[in-house]
Design an enzyme around this catalytic site. Structure first.
Site, mmCIF file in Angstrom:
data_model
loop_
_atom_site.group_PDB
_atom_site.id
_atom_site.type_symbol
_atom_site.label_atom_id
_atom_site.label_comp_id
_atom_site.label_asym_id
_atom_site.label_seq_id
_atom_site.Cartn_x
_atom_site.Cartn_y
_atom_site.Cartn_z
ATOM 1 N N LYS A 1 0.809 -1.229 0.000
ATOM 2 C CA LYS A 1 0.000 0.000 0.000
ATOM 3 C C LYS A 1 0.839 1.274 0.000
ATOM 4 O O LYS A 1 2.013 1.267 0.348
ATOM 5 C CB LYS A 1 -1.009 -0.044 1.145
ATOM 6 C CG LYS A 1 -2.141 -1.015 0.785
ATOM 7 C CD LYS A 1 -3.452 -0.719 1.417
ATOM 8 C CE LYS A 1 -4.520 -1.586 0.725
ATOM 9 N NZ LYS A 1 -5.672 -1.810 1.573
ATOM 10 N N ARG B 1 -4.798 -10.070 3.644
ATOM 11 C CA ARG B 1 -5.010 -9.979 2.193
ATOM 12 C C ARG B 1 -3.716 -9.454 1.569
ATOM 13 O O ARG B 1 -3.326 -8.322 1.832
ATOM 14 C CB ARG B 1 -6.178 -9.037 1.909
ATOM 15 C CG ARG B 1 -6.506 -8.880 0.426
ATOM 16 C CD ARG B 1 -7.689 -7.939 0.229
ATOM 17 N NE ARG B 1 -8.008 -7.759 -1.165
ATOM 18 C CZ ARG B 1 -7.399 -6.885 -1.967
ATOM 19 N NH1 ARG B 1 -6.439 -6.127 -1.496
ATOM 20 N NH2 ARG B 1 -7.755 -6.777 -3.238
HETATM 21 C C1 7PJ Z 1 -8.420 -3.961 0.408
HETATM 22 C C2 7PJ Z 1 -9.427 -4.643 -0.250
HETATM 23 C C3 7PJ Z 1 -8.294 -4.110 1.813
HETATM 24 C C4 7PJ Z 1 -10.170 -5.605 1.732
HETATM 25 C C5 7PJ Z 1 -8.298 -3.480 -1.677
HETATM 26 C C6 7PJ Z 1 -5.089 -2.613 -2.679
HETATM 27 C C7 7PJ Z 1 -6.328 -1.823 -2.843
HETATM 28 N N1 7PJ Z 1 -10.302 -5.465 0.393
HETATM 29 N N2 7PJ Z 1 -9.347 -4.324 -1.556
HETATM 30 N N3 7PJ Z 1 -9.185 -4.951 2.424
HETATM 31 N N4 7PJ Z 1 -7.712 -3.243 -0.497
HETATM 32 N N5 7PJ Z 1 -11.006 -6.409 2.397
HETATM 33 O O1 7PJ Z 1 -5.074 -3.841 -2.613
HETATM 34 O O2 7PJ Z 1 -4.034 -1.926 -2.610
HETATM 35 O O3 7PJ Z 1 -7.444 -3.517 2.497
HETATM 36 S S1 7PJ Z 1 -7.805 -2.787 -3.203
#
Ligand code: 7PJ
Length: 272
Positions: free
Chosen positions: A218, A252
């Site tokens: 991120k 994730r």
């Molecule tokens: C997240 C997401 C997160 C959940 C994205 C990226 C942006 N879903 N989808 N949590 N981030 N649950 O992966 O940089 O932090 S998209």
């Protein structure tokens, strides 16, 4: 958690591998190539220890524009069908659109990951009827504008209250409480200071629902270390371990192998 015909135990850390399907080519050749590449990437993430593959057809990065339902279906449904046919893994659909949730579940998805926490009209009934786990994420505003000067009183209290109210709305709409996961949404309408405070105080989100943390690659890492996207692996793994120490149960991530090595060491120290 019961994910359609597959189960996931939260007694150990669960790693979710990210599979973005946002193709750069719309020719048929390109589409077949993309599908094959997606499958192989998912397979390698599973081999590296991912229990869930999160399939997303719409970029929710800050400043991104939305795609139509048709475009999103076109991207994710063939991939989910192929994953469901070829791999024994839980497939999560990363979407905020009820029609995409519905089609993804029909194609074999066993979980819903919604950055909008099922706020779209009709999303809760679909999740409730499907009976699959839902990840409810906090976001201030919407992807296009969320990084325009987010302001909080106490960021942790606001995120916690929001997630509790979304969980309550889901339960009232028929979602099984045991199928709810919450996520503070690192980077979604948060400055670096907000993200660091959320991570430091992650335990304050409570113990009622398992917590997922998405810190992988991120922009906070880019801002703090001045590193481009492809050099954020080590910092991402470090942040994931802090999230574990502070109570996260699901991670994730993009880089499944390095994360799983670190998770195994963490668990050797604290659980084995
Ligand atoms: C997240 C997401 C997160 C959940 C994205 C990226 C942006 N879903 N989808 N949590 N981030 N649950 O992966 O940089 O932090 S998209």
């Amino acid at each position: 958690m019961i994910c359609g015909n597959r189960r996931i135990s939260l007694s150990r850390t669960v790693v979710m591998g990210i599979l973005n399907v946002t193709p750069d080519s719309f020719s048929d050749g390109g589409r077949f190539r993309d599908l094959d590449a997606s499958l192989r990437h998912a397979e390698s993430m599973q081999a590296a220890g991912a229990e869930i593959i999160d399939v997303g057809g719409e970029s929710t990065r800050p400043g991104s524009e939305s795609v139509t339902i048709a475009q999103e279906l076109d991207r994710v449904v063939p991939v989910i069908e192929a994953l469901n046919r070829d791999l024994d893994v839980v497939i999560s659909i990363d979407t905020s659109k009820p029609a995409v949730m519905r089609a993804a579940i029909d194609a074999g998805a066993g979980m819903i990951n919604d950055v909008n926490a099922l706020r779209s009209e009709g999303a809760i009934p679909i999740a409730a009827a499907a009976g699959v786990p839902v990840c409810l994420m906090h976001m201030l505003g919407e992807p296009r504008t969320m990084q325009n000067s987010p302001v909080y009183g106490d960021v942790v209290e606001e995120v916690r209250d929001y997630l509790e109210s979304r969980a309550a709305a889901c339960i009232a709409g028929g979602v099984d409480k045991r199928q709810i996961v919450i996520d503070p949404g690192f980077g979604f309408g948060k400055h670096v200071g907000h993200n660091l405070e959320l991570l430091r105080r992650l335990k304050e989100l409570g113990t009622e629902y398992p917590v997922m943390a998405g810190l992988s690659r991120k922009s906070m890492i880019g801002k703090l270390l001045g590193l481009p996207m492809d050099r954020r692996v080590h910092a991402s793994v470090a942040l994931a371990m802090i999230a574990l120490a502070n109570g996260a149960r699901l991670l994730r991530v993009h880089d499944v192998g390095p994360t799983v090595d670190a998770v195994r060491m963490y668990e050797a120290v604290y659980f084995d």
